[in-house]
Scaffold this motif. Structure first.
Motif, PDB file in Angstrom:
ATOM      1  N   LEU A 110      81.295  12.654  17.340  1.00  0.00           N
ATOM      2  CA  LEU A 110      81.570  11.172  17.269  1.00  0.00           C
ATOM      3  C   LEU A 110      80.349  10.611  17.999  1.00  0.00           C
ATOM      4  O   LEU A 110      80.252  10.581  19.119  1.00  0.00           O
ATOM      5  N   GLU A 111      79.408   9.783  17.225  1.00  0.00           N
ATOM      6  CA  GLU A 111      78.343   9.153  17.874  1.00  0.00           C
ATOM      7  C   GLU A 111      78.451   7.825  17.421  1.00  0.00           C
ATOM      8  O   GLU A 111      78.567   7.385  16.504  1.00  0.00           O
ATOM      9  N   GLU A 112      78.117   6.822  18.609  1.00  0.00           N
ATOM     10  CA  GLU A 112      77.958   5.452  18.327  1.00  0.00           C
ATOM     11  C   GLU A 112      76.538   5.076  18.141  1.00  0.00           C
ATOM     12  O   GLU A 112      75.836   5.647  18.828  1.00  0.00           O
ATOM     13  N   ARG A 113      76.446   4.499  16.911  1.00  0.00           N
ATOM     14  CA  ARG A 113      75.046   3.937  16.515  1.00  0.00           C
ATOM     15  C   ARG A 113      75.089   2.663  16.172  1.00  0.00           C
ATOM     16  O   ARG A 113      75.970   2.458  15.388  1.00  0.00           O
ATOM     17  N   HIS A 114      74.333   1.763  16.701  1.00  0.00           N
ATOM     18  CA  HIS A 114      74.197   0.233  16.145  1.00  0.00           C
ATOM     19  C   HIS A 114      75.686  -0.164  16.322  1.00  0.00           C
ATOM     20  O   HIS A 114      76.231  -1.125  15.324  1.00  0.00           O
ATOM     21  N   GLY A 115      76.543   0.160  17.189  1.00  0.00           N
ATOM     22  CA  GLY A 115      77.839  -0.418  17.521  1.00  0.00           C
ATOM     23  C   GLY A 115      78.670  -0.038  16.576  1.00  0.00           C
ATOM     24  O   GLY A 115      80.110  -0.549  16.763  1.00  0.00           O
ATOM     25  N   LYS A 116      78.479   1.022  15.673  1.00  0.00           N
ATOM     26  CA  LYS A 116      79.527   1.886  15.045  1.00  0.00           C
ATOM     27  C   LYS A 116      79.555   3.084  15.000  1.00  0.00           C
ATOM     28  O   LYS A 116      78.665   3.826  15.160  1.00  0.00           O
ATOM     29  N   GLU A 117      81.108   3.684  15.040  1.00  0.00           N
ATOM     30  CA  GLU A 117      80.986   5.401  15.261  1.00  0.00           C
ATOM     31  C   GLU A 117      80.762   5.744  14.054  1.00  0.00           C
ATOM     32  O   GLU A 117      81.409   5.479  12.921  1.00  0.00           O
ATOM     33  N   HIS A 118      79.937   6.900  14.332  1.00  0.00           N
ATOM     34  CA  HIS A 118      79.716   7.981  12.862  1.00  0.00           C
ATOM     35  C   HIS A 118      80.328   9.251  13.213  1.00  0.00           C
ATOM     36  O   HIS A 118      80.594   9.668  14.356  1.00  0.00           O
ATOM     37  N   ILE A 119      80.447   9.989  12.222  1.00  0.00           N
ATOM     38  CA  ILE A 119      80.858  11.463  12.518  1.00  0.00           C
ATOM     39  C   ILE A 119      79.843  12.541  11.875  1.00  0.00           C
ATOM     40  O   ILE A 119      79.290  12.265  10.748  1.00  0.00           O
ATOM     41  N   HIS A 120      79.819  13.757  12.785  1.00  0.00           N
ATOM     42  CA  HIS A 120      78.839  14.582  12.492  1.00  0.00           C
ATOM     43  C   HIS A 120      79.900  15.869  12.347  1.00  0.00           C
ATOM     44  O   HIS A 120      80.342  16.047  13.744  1.00  0.00           O
ATOM     45  N   TYR A 121      80.379  16.609  11.422  1.00  0.00           N
ATOM     46  CA  TYR A 121      81.382  17.637  11.595  1.00  0.00           C
ATOM     47  C   TYR A 121      81.236  18.627  10.510  1.00  0.00           C
ATOM     48  O   TYR A 121      81.247  18.379   9.183  1.00  0.00           O
ATOM     49  N   LEU A 122      81.250  19.876  11.176  1.00  0.00           N
ATOM     50  CA  LEU A 122      81.490  21.045  10.221  1.00  0.00           C
ATOM     51  C   LEU A 122      81.824  22.059  11.103  1.00  0.00           C
ATOM     52  O   LEU A 122      81.117  22.682  11.787  1.00  0.00           O
ATOM     53  N   ARG A 123      83.220  22.287  11.197  1.00  0.00           N
ATOM     54  CA  ARG A 123      83.664  23.056  12.343  1.00  0.00           C
ATOM     55  C   ARG A 123      83.136  24.561  12.335  1.00  0.00           C
ATOM     56  O   ARG A 123      82.601  25.075  13.466  1.00  0.00           O
ATOM     57  N   GLU A 124      82.917  25.120  11.362  1.00  0.00           N
ATOM     58  CA  GLU A 124      82.348  26.479  11.263  1.00  0.00           C
ATOM     59  C   GLU A 124      80.937  26.409  11.887  1.00  0.00           C
ATOM     60  O   GLU A 124      80.655  27.371  12.511  1.00  0.00           O
ATOM     61  N   TYR A 125      80.286  25.391  11.430  1.00  0.00           N
ATOM     62  CA  TYR A 125      78.914  25.480  12.166  1.00  0.00           C
ATOM     63  C   TYR A 125      78.782  25.315  13.514  1.00  0.00           C
ATOM     64  O   TYR A 125      77.948  25.780  14.281  1.00  0.00           O
ATOM     65  N   ILE A 126      79.676  24.500  14.053  1.00  0.00           N
ATOM     66  CA  ILE A 126      79.772  24.445  15.382  1.00  0.00           C
ATOM     67  C   ILE A 126      80.403  25.612  16.189  1.00  0.00           C
ATOM     68  O   ILE A 126      79.777  26.278  17.289  1.00  0.00           O
ATOM     69  N   GLU A 127      81.161  26.530  15.565  1.00  0.00           N
ATOM     70  CA  GLU A 127      81.625  27.958  16.056  1.00  0.00           C
ATOM     71  C   GLU A 127      80.683  28.699  16.089  1.00  0.00           C
ATOM     72  O   GLU A 127      80.281  29.340  17.082  1.00  0.00           O
ATOM     73  N   LEU A 128      79.870  28.716  14.950  1.00  0.00           N
ATOM     74  CA  LEU A 128      78.799  29.656  14.785  1.00  0.00           C
ATOM     75  C   LEU A 128      77.473  29.305  15.807  1.00  0.00           C
ATOM     76  O   LEU A 128      77.083  30.131  16.623  1.00  0.00           O
ATOM     77  N   GLY A 129      77.358  28.004  16.054  1.00  0.00           N
ATOM     78  CA  GLY A 129      76.368  27.454  17.124  1.00  0.00           C
ATOM     79  C   GLY A 129      76.743  28.072  18.532  1.00  0.00           C
ATOM     80  O   GLY A 129      75.749  28.054  19.384  1.00  0.00           O
ATOM     81  N   HIS A 130      77.906  27.906  19.028  1.00  0.00           N
ATOM     82  CA  HIS A 130      78.332  28.458  20.093  1.00  0.00           C
ATOM     83  C   HIS A 130      78.606  29.681  20.318  1.00  0.00           C
ATOM     84  O   HIS A 130      78.762  30.413  21.419  1.00  0.00           O
ATOM     85  N   ARG A 131      78.195  30.455  19.561  1.00  0.00           N
ATOM     86  CA  ARG A 131      78.078  32.176  19.353  1.00  0.00           C
ATOM     87  C   ARG A 131      76.745  32.269  19.616  1.00  0.00           C
ATOM     88  O   ARG A 131      76.336  33.576  19.755  1.00  0.00           O
TER      89      ARG A 131
END
Ligand SMILES: [Fe+2]
Length: 282
Positions: free
Chosen positions: A187-208
């Motif tokens: 969750l990232e706030e940009r220009h006063g509004k919250e945006h989402i970046h999500y793909l759980r498998e890519y996060i799990e792979l990244g942290h490996r």
């Protein structure tokens, strides 16, 4: 032919005016699309559907997809060779397989996500899909609005706080010189509004990846809480694109996924054409 019983997109389904059909490069067509974008992407539900491209052949749909997408902003390349219009179809791979397996090359369902959270440069603000052929079975599109998710997570400030801290997404790119992970918060706030970046498998792979810390139990619990919400039917809007329809989705505050699909021998295989768009004023 399998039909969905869900028609959640009907309130934002628009027939292309006959005088524009097939030519998205006309200035009046571009202005019409920009008005739809202002109303339904930036300000409204986060998506809309165009109907009425069925008379075009695949080449015509390709040209329409590129021109219509370009009327809402700048087209972004989708791979290192600069592809602006990517075929989304079953290439026989599984999400996360090998070093480069991508959701868009599989026939899997589920895994609600935003597009390209793992892109080292700017993440697309919008994306569009033209349906050239729909699958024999399945392939329905599932959308979840971030606003609905945030409203439910207000009672879980611990989860919101964790989701606002950076994580490492695997870039799914083993080209020499390309970083193996990119760091950004879910969750990232940009220009006063919250945006989402999500793909759980890519996060799990990244942290490996070597040198990247393992996910903490807080992070895993936060993703579990987010998944439980976005996978619940009450948060989801489900519909099925037909051949000749094009959907535009605001990738900043909409998660999407699909129902697993099956192509049938002898039929045209499921084929979507995808563009990624950086909105004009972002
Ligand atoms: Fe996607």
């Amino acid at each position: 032919m399998a039909w969905t019983t869900h028609r959640a997109f009907d309130p934002v389904r628009f027939d292309i005016p006959p005088e524009f059909t097939g030519d998205a490069s006309r200035e009046d067509m571009r202005a019409w699309l920009r008005r739809l974008g202002d109303r339904h992407l930036d300000g409204g539900p986060g998506f809309f559907v165009l109907t009425g491209l069925r008379h075009l052949d695949e080449q015509g749909m390709r040209a329409f997809a590129l021109a219509a997408s370009a009327s809402l902003g700048e087209l972004l390349p989708q791979d290192s060779s600069g592809t602006l219009l990517r075929e989304v179809r079953d290439r026989g791979v599984k999400l996360g397989e090998g070093a480069t397996g991508r959701y868009s090359d599989s026939r899997q369902g589920g895994n609600l996500h935003t597009d390209s959270p793992h892109r080292p440069s700017a993440v697309p603000d919008y994306f569009a899909l033209v349906c050239v052929h729909q699958a024999a079975i399945g392939g329905d599109l599932i959308l979840v609005r971030l606003a609905d998710v945030i409203a439910r997570l207000r009672e879980r400030p611990d989860v919101l706080e964790t989701l606002r801290r950076p994580v490492h997404f695997d870039t799914r790119d083993d080209t020499p010189g390309v970083p193996r992970t990119v760091s950004r918060p879910v969750l990232e706030e940009r220009h006063g509004k919250e945006h989402i970046h999500y793909l759980r498998e890519y996060i799990e792979l990244g942290h490996r990846q070597p040198g990247i810390p393992s996910l903490t139990s807080e992070q895993i619990l936060a993703f579990d809480a987010l998944d439980a919400l976005i996978e619940s039917r009450e948060q989801q809007q489900v519909d099925r694109l037909s051949a000749g329809e094009m959907v535009f989705i605001d990738n900043r505050w909409t998660l999407h996924g699909r129902v697993a699909f099956e192509d049938r021998a002898g039929d045209s295989r499921r084929l979507m054409l995808r563009t990624w768009i950086a909105r004009a004023s972002s």
